[in-house]
Design an enzyme around this catalytic site. Sequence first.
Site, PDB file in Angstrom:
ATOM      1  N   GLY A 196     -24.353 -26.735 -30.445  1.00 36.22           N
ATOM      2  CA  GLY A 196     -22.973 -26.235 -30.453  1.00 36.22           C
ATOM      3  C   GLY A 196     -22.328 -26.932 -29.058  1.00 36.22           C
ATOM      4  O   GLY A 196     -21.231 -26.088 -28.613  1.00 36.22           O
ATOM      5  N   THR A 197     -22.802 -27.840 -28.479  1.00 35.51           N
ATOM      6  CA  THR A 197     -21.927 -28.139 -27.110  1.00 35.51           C
ATOM      7  C   THR A 197     -20.673 -28.878 -27.350  1.00 35.51           C
ATOM      8  O   THR A 197     -19.668 -28.716 -26.569  1.00 35.51           O
ATOM      9  CB  THR A 197     -22.832 -29.174 -26.266  1.00 35.51           C
ATOM     10  OG1 THR A 197     -22.961 -30.315 -26.996  1.00 35.51           O
ATOM     11  CG2 THR A 197     -24.093 -28.417 -25.895  1.00 35.51           C
ATOM     12  N   ASN A 198     -20.417 -29.422 -28.585  1.00 33.75           N
ATOM     13  CA  ASN A 198     -19.102 -30.054 -28.914  1.00 33.75           C
ATOM     14  C   ASN A 198     -18.269 -28.776 -29.438  1.00 33.75           C
ATOM     15  O   ASN A 198     -17.169 -28.674 -28.974  1.00 33.75           O
ATOM     16  CB  ASN A 198     -19.195 -30.997 -30.024  1.00 33.75           C
ATOM     17  CG  ASN A 198     -19.687 -32.474 -29.712  1.00 33.75           C
ATOM     18  OD1 ASN A 198     -18.807 -33.137 -29.099  1.00 33.75           O
ATOM     19  ND2 ASN A 198     -20.797 -32.804 -29.744  1.00 33.75           N
ATOM     20  N   ASN A 230     -15.010 -35.941 -37.964  1.00 32.64           N
ATOM     21  CA  ASN A 230     -16.276 -35.914 -37.389  1.00 32.64           C
ATOM     22  C   ASN A 230     -16.456 -36.654 -36.150  1.00 32.64           C
ATOM     23  O   ASN A 230     -15.641 -37.637 -35.741  1.00 32.64           O
ATOM     24  CB  ASN A 230     -17.268 -36.616 -38.485  1.00 32.64           C
ATOM     25  CG  ASN A 230     -18.734 -36.623 -38.228  1.00 32.64           C
ATOM     26  OD1 ASN A 230     -19.303 -35.622 -37.938  1.00 32.64           O
ATOM     27  ND2 ASN A 230     -19.442 -37.730 -38.142  1.00 32.64           N
ATOM     28  N   HIS A 264     -19.127 -38.795 -34.011  1.00 32.52           N
ATOM     29  CA  HIS A 264     -20.426 -39.428 -34.028  1.00 32.52           C
ATOM     30  C   HIS A 264     -20.780 -40.044 -32.788  1.00 32.52           C
ATOM     31  O   HIS A 264     -19.930 -40.565 -32.079  1.00 32.52           O
ATOM     32  CB  HIS A 264     -20.128 -40.791 -35.200  1.00 32.52           C
ATOM     33  CG  HIS A 264     -21.354 -41.381 -35.614  1.00 32.52           C
ATOM     34  ND1 HIS A 264     -22.605 -40.770 -36.156  1.00 32.52           N
ATOM     35  CD2 HIS A 264     -21.919 -42.456 -34.903  1.00 32.52           C
ATOM     36  CE1 HIS A 264     -23.565 -41.627 -35.997  1.00 32.52           C
ATOM     37  NE2 HIS A 264     -23.160 -42.445 -35.588  1.00 32.52           N
ATOM     38  N   ASP A 276     -19.984 -41.858 -42.146  1.00 33.46           N
ATOM     39  CA  ASP A 276     -19.384 -42.386 -40.927  1.00 33.46           C
ATOM     40  C   ASP A 276     -18.422 -43.720 -41.407  1.00 33.46           C
ATOM     41  O   ASP A 276     -18.507 -44.536 -40.450  1.00 33.46           O
ATOM     42  CB  ASP A 276     -20.693 -42.882 -39.854  1.00 33.46           C
ATOM     43  CG  ASP A 276     -21.534 -41.595 -39.689  1.00 33.46           C
ATOM     44  OD1 ASP A 276     -22.735 -41.913 -39.473  1.00 33.46           O
ATOM     45  OD2 ASP A 276     -21.085 -40.648 -39.697  1.00 33.46           O
TER      46      ASP A 276
HETATM   47  C1  GRF Z   1     -23.702 -34.533 -30.913  1.00 27.56           C
HETATM   48  O1  GRF Z   1     -24.468 -35.555 -30.414  1.00 27.56           O
HETATM   49  C2  GRF Z   1     -23.074 -35.325 -32.110  1.00 27.56           C
HETATM   50  O2  GRF Z   1     -22.384 -36.294 -31.693  1.00 27.56           O
HETATM   51  C3  GRF Z   1     -23.677 -35.433 -33.230  1.00 27.56           C
HETATM   52  O3  GRF Z   1     -24.623 -34.126 -33.293  1.00 27.56           O
HETATM   53  C4  GRF Z   1     -24.713 -33.759 -31.848  1.00 27.56           C
HETATM   54  C5  GRF Z   1     -24.221 -32.174 -32.028  1.00 27.56           C
HETATM   55  O4  GRF Z   1     -24.502 -31.733 -30.724  1.00 27.56           O
HETATM   56  N1  GRF Z   1     -22.848 -35.443 -34.389  1.00 27.56           N
HETATM   57  P1  GRF Z   1     -23.681 -30.167 -30.593  1.00 27.56           P
HETATM   58  O5  GRF Z   1     -24.454 -29.215 -31.651  1.00 27.56           O
HETATM   59  O6  GRF Z   1     -22.428 -30.253 -30.445  1.00 27.56           O
HETATM   60  O7  GRF Z   1     -24.303 -29.884 -29.342  1.00 27.56           O
END
Ligand code: GRF
Length: 207
Positions: free
Chosen positions: A12-14, A108, A110, A151
């Site tokens: 969940g860092t994003n 999304n 990627h 994608d």
């Molecule tokens: C990220 O590298 C994103 O680009 C890919 O999956 C990963 C998810 O990482 N789709 P996080 O869960 O957001 O840390």
Amino acid sequence: MLKIAVCVSGGGTNLQAIIDGVENRTIENTEIIAVISNNQNAYALERAKQAGITGICISPKEFASRNDFNDAFLAKMEELNPDLIVLAGFLVTIPETMIDKFENRIINIHPSLIPSFCGVGYYGLKVHEGALERGVKITGATVHFVDKGTDTGPIILQKPVAVMQGDTPKELQKRVMEEAEWIILPQAINMIAAGKVTVENNQVIMK
Ligand code: GRF
């Protein structure tokens, strides 16, 4: 106010970048109405809880068939009724019925510069392993609309990241996250919330 539902499967860092962006107003006029995961152990759900955001776990494993899961997933999403669905490391295939219902309202992130190192089999570390194997000097990240391919939807934003001599896949993944993903995903949401993003002839037009 743009209501967003964020779909996650892992750390969940994003998601955290989105939460922080809403908090510090780099993402304006946006509310995260729910975080949805197929993985009850996803730390992303803990991040949602700490931020006071509703966390929902729904997994194909709970259903007798994929069709049953797809129906339940779509019903839940229709109940939430977000303006935008954000896939932030979500490892479950989005049902075509959901793509039809939320046409050009699913995005999304990627971790490569699409069309490189994307498509079936390219997820997580495999993306960075492919980039290192090919020996590219520049990689990066892409935010795109989700269509019925893998994608393949219209590209919204991209950001390049240098590959350093001797990078391991993990080191490259971390740099791409820090220098690209955590920047362009909030940026894309903020632009969509401001009504600055449209799709014409399968191309993204920025106002
Ligand atoms: C990220 O590298 C994103 O680009 C890919 O999956 C990963 C998810 O990482 N789709 P996080 O869960 O957001 O840390």
